[in-house]
Design an enzyme around this catalytic site. Structure first.
Site, mmCIF file in Angstrom:
data_model
loop_
_atom_site.group_PDB
_atom_site.id
_atom_site.type_symbol
_atom_site.label_atom_id
_atom_site.label_comp_id
_atom_site.label_asym_id
_atom_site.label_seq_id
_atom_site.Cartn_x
_atom_site.Cartn_y
_atom_site.Cartn_z
ATOM 1 C CD GLU A 164 -11.045 -1.737 -7.730
ATOM 2 O OE1 GLU A 164 -10.065 -1.497 -7.003
ATOM 3 O OE2 GLU A 164 -12.235 -1.502 -7.393
ATOM 4 C CG ASP B 292 -5.928 -7.141 -7.083
ATOM 5 O OD1 ASP B 292 -5.022 -7.533 -6.334
ATOM 6 O OD2 ASP B 292 -6.589 -6.123 -6.832
ATOM 7 C CB THR C 122 -2.593 -1.307 -8.948
ATOM 8 O OG1 THR C 122 -3.847 -1.975 -8.812
ATOM 9 C CG2 THR C 122 -1.959 -1.084 -7.578
ATOM 10 C CD GLU D 143 -15.745 -4.153 -1.719
ATOM 11 O OE1 GLU D 143 -14.765 -4.726 -1.224
ATOM 12 O OE2 GLU D 143 -15.650 -3.369 -2.678
ATOM 13 C CD GLU E 249 -3.111 -0.859 0.202
ATOM 14 O OE1 GLU E 249 -3.086 0.174 -0.499
ATOM 15 O OE2 GLU E 249 -4.014 -1.711 0.126
#
Length: 597
Positions: free
Chosen positions: A500, A318, A588, A436, A182
């Site tokens: 996304e 992902d 990302t 979600e 992160e």
């Protein structure tokens, strides 16, 4: 008169200085935006400053083999990613600009509330006007928003934000551990992108500070990083070892940011660090229980990336897949392994992880699920779990990009169906927003699929653990759980301002020019704005499945709301040459990094 004349002389001199500054700054920005060579000037003081704290902490484990150096050859010429857009009509331009302004106004509202109530904190709490620090306490929202401010031409706010970054201290945190992944995507990626766009070297200096800190997480016996890292212990000289239980997405998604930092500084150590991870992934790719894909978790401590029985392109895996085609283009095609790994992974995923859901309108769409394997002796069997996730909606964009870069038109076809699947899911729920996670009934074949209500209800009962054939029981489960037709379970009903879906809609629009994607994007934005807006900004919500009841607020606004979601909405309503996919590649966290072209 003398005083007045002095004022005019002073004013004229000031104007001259300002014009000179603007001219030199624009010139510098132009050079940096169109030049991938590293900064080798006195301005780049950090690259040679051995007094910076994280450089003074000695290493326990030096690289035990030759260093991977950045490629220096001529970049490959990839096919153009973006389609050729026809000239706009006046009406189309006015509508686009009107929608773009609405998105920008939403961003400004959120940004102003962050400045007023949570300045220099990681996140604004958009209901209570409080603040939170879940990402190190290093002003995550401010940093994540830097390139959005630049892209939206909010120059005054951008300047204020850049002026504030000097106060961010990456040598300490109040958190027991930081998440290396992160920190990389939100902080390092943000500083690099803002520098690539603006040319302000203060941003590159700050990127290097983050990079030097994160490099210490690689100081382990096998040079694999510890992804949940005690920064304060490391600052005091504690030894570090990698974990035997590491998420694939976290360890596999440091490559873009570390590579770009090496490109801009001329120091290959960051590229070397992530190349060692790439080497392990490459060797393991054909040896897993589902060859082509890596398991959800890996043993970084022992360099074992082959053991595990869950294979997904969604949560916790992902971006490891997302970064494969992006690394190929970031490096100008000079490290062929990234294209090879992408092609092998996508071939496996397309054959094993995707399914066509059964819908009342027989939509020709796809959803990406997850595969579980079971080995008995020498035989491995697979089972596809029909779970969809908002997070995995990035996949349409990744396939569209890879399909264009590597001349794989079949990937673009799949990208269309996956993105349409996400758009369909948004529309299927009463508030126009996807939850979600969810499960859906599957068609027997991707080629043909007729709606079968009884079959759907049987699959609802299977998910609920009910008795087969009990139609009345299925009806009760559907009513109680607010299941739209075709959906069999909704384990997580939240919407947390995720990007996304709009990410893939944006990328696919730039790749194909499909005009219906513009309308879908606008419908998505309106639904999100209507259901998440607070007096201050926008918030995550608990449940998007109940019709006639506005979703309850969570009081959470992660930094990606302004760093990703609103950026993609803004860009899809912008001219196609604003952050062209033929010039930039997004990490990302939606931070655009300059491609090697």
């Amino acid at each position: 008169m003398f005083t007045l004349r002095k004022s005019f002389i002073w004013l004229g001199g000031l104007i001259s200085l300002m014009l000179f500054y603007v001219w030199t700054n624009r010139r510098s920005t132009f050079t940096l935006e169109h030049d991938n060579r590293p900064i080798h000037s006195s301005a780049w003081r950090q690259s040679g400053d051995d007094t910076y704290f994280w450089r003074t902490i000695g290493a326990y484990n030096q690289p035990n083999s030759s260093v991977h150096t950045l490629p220096t050859g001529t970049p490959s010429i990839f096919p153009e990613v973006q389609t050729k857009f026809a000239p706009e009509t006046t009406a189309a331009r006015e509508l686009r600009e009107q929608r773009q302004k609405v998105v920008k106004d939403t961003f400004i509202r959120s940004w102003n509330s962050y400045k007023e109530h949570a300045w220099m904190s990681d996140e604004l709490m958009p209901v209570s006007a409080g603040s939170r620090n879940p990402f190190g306490g290093w002003a995550a929202t401010l940093v994540d928003s830097l390139d959005t401010l630049w892209i939206m031409d909010l120059g005054t706010d951008f300047a204020q934000a850049v002026n504030a970054i000097d106060a961010i201290d990456f040598t300490r945190t109040d958190m027991a551990q930081i998440n290396v992944f992160e920190t990389t995507i939100r902080y390092l990626g943000a500083f690099l992108a803002a520098f690539d766009l603006s040319g302000d070297t203060r941003l590159l200096h700050k990127a290097a500070e983050v990079g030097e800190m994160l490099y210490k997480a690689f100081d382990t016996p096998n040079r694999m990083p510890l992804m949940r890292w005690d920064l304060n212990a490391a600052a005091q000289g504690a030894e570090t070892n990698a974990s035997s239980n590491t998420l694939l997405a976290e360890i596999g998604s440091l490559s873009m940011e570390f590579t770009r930092l090496s490109q801009l500084t001329g120091n290959s150590k960051w590229f070397d660090a992530i190349s060692r991870i790439t080497d392990v992934m490459e060797k393991a790719q054909t040896l897993t229980e589902l060859p082509g894909l890596w398991p959800l978790t890996v043993n970084a401590k022992e360099n074992i990336f082959t053991q595990g029985s869950t294979f997904t392109l969604g949560a916790m895996a992902d971006s490891a897949y997302e970064y494969l085609p992006k690394m190929a283009t970031l490096l100008g095609g000079q490290v062929p392994v990234y294209q090879a790994m992408y092609e092998m992974a996508m071939d496996t995923a397309i054959n094993n992880n995707l399914f066509r859901p059964m819908t009342p309108t027989n939509e020709d769409i796809l959803i990406s699920g997850q595969v579980r394997t079971e080995r008995k002796g020498d035989i491995t069997t697979t089972k596809l779990e029909l779970q969809g996730q908002h997070l995995v909606c990035y996949l349409g964009g990744a396939l569209a990009l890879g399909g264009k870069l590597f001349a794989r038109p079949g990937d673009v076809t799949i990208a269309n169906k996956l993105t349409d699947g996400c758009i369909y899911t948004y529309k299927a729920f009463p508030h126009g927003i996807m939850p979600e996670t969810f499960f859906m009934a599957a068609c027997e074949s991707r080629e043909t699929c007729e709606w079968d209500e009884n079959l759907w209800k049987q699959q609802v009962l299977q998910r609920a653990g009910g008795e087969e054939g009990k139609t009345a029981q299925a009806d009760a489960v559907i009513l109680e759980n607010h299941l739209p037709k075709g959906f069999t379970e909704i384990p997580d009903r939240r919407y947390i301002l995720r990007p996304e879906a709009i990410e893939s809609v944006f990328i696919l629009y730039r790749v194909t020019g499909r005009k219906d994607l513009i309308e879908s994007a606008w419908e998505m934005f309106q639904a999100i704005e209507e259901n998440t807006q607070t007096e201050l900004a926008n918030t995550a919500v608990w449940d998007v499945t109940v019709e006639g009841e506005k979703p309850r607020h969570v009081d959470s606004m992660e930094s990606f709301w302004m760093g990703e979601t609103l950026k993609y909405f803004y860009l899809i309503f912008s001219k196609p040459d604003l952050i062209s996919l033929d010039e930039y590649v997004f990490n990302t966290e939606a931070h655009p990094l300059r491609r090697m072209i």
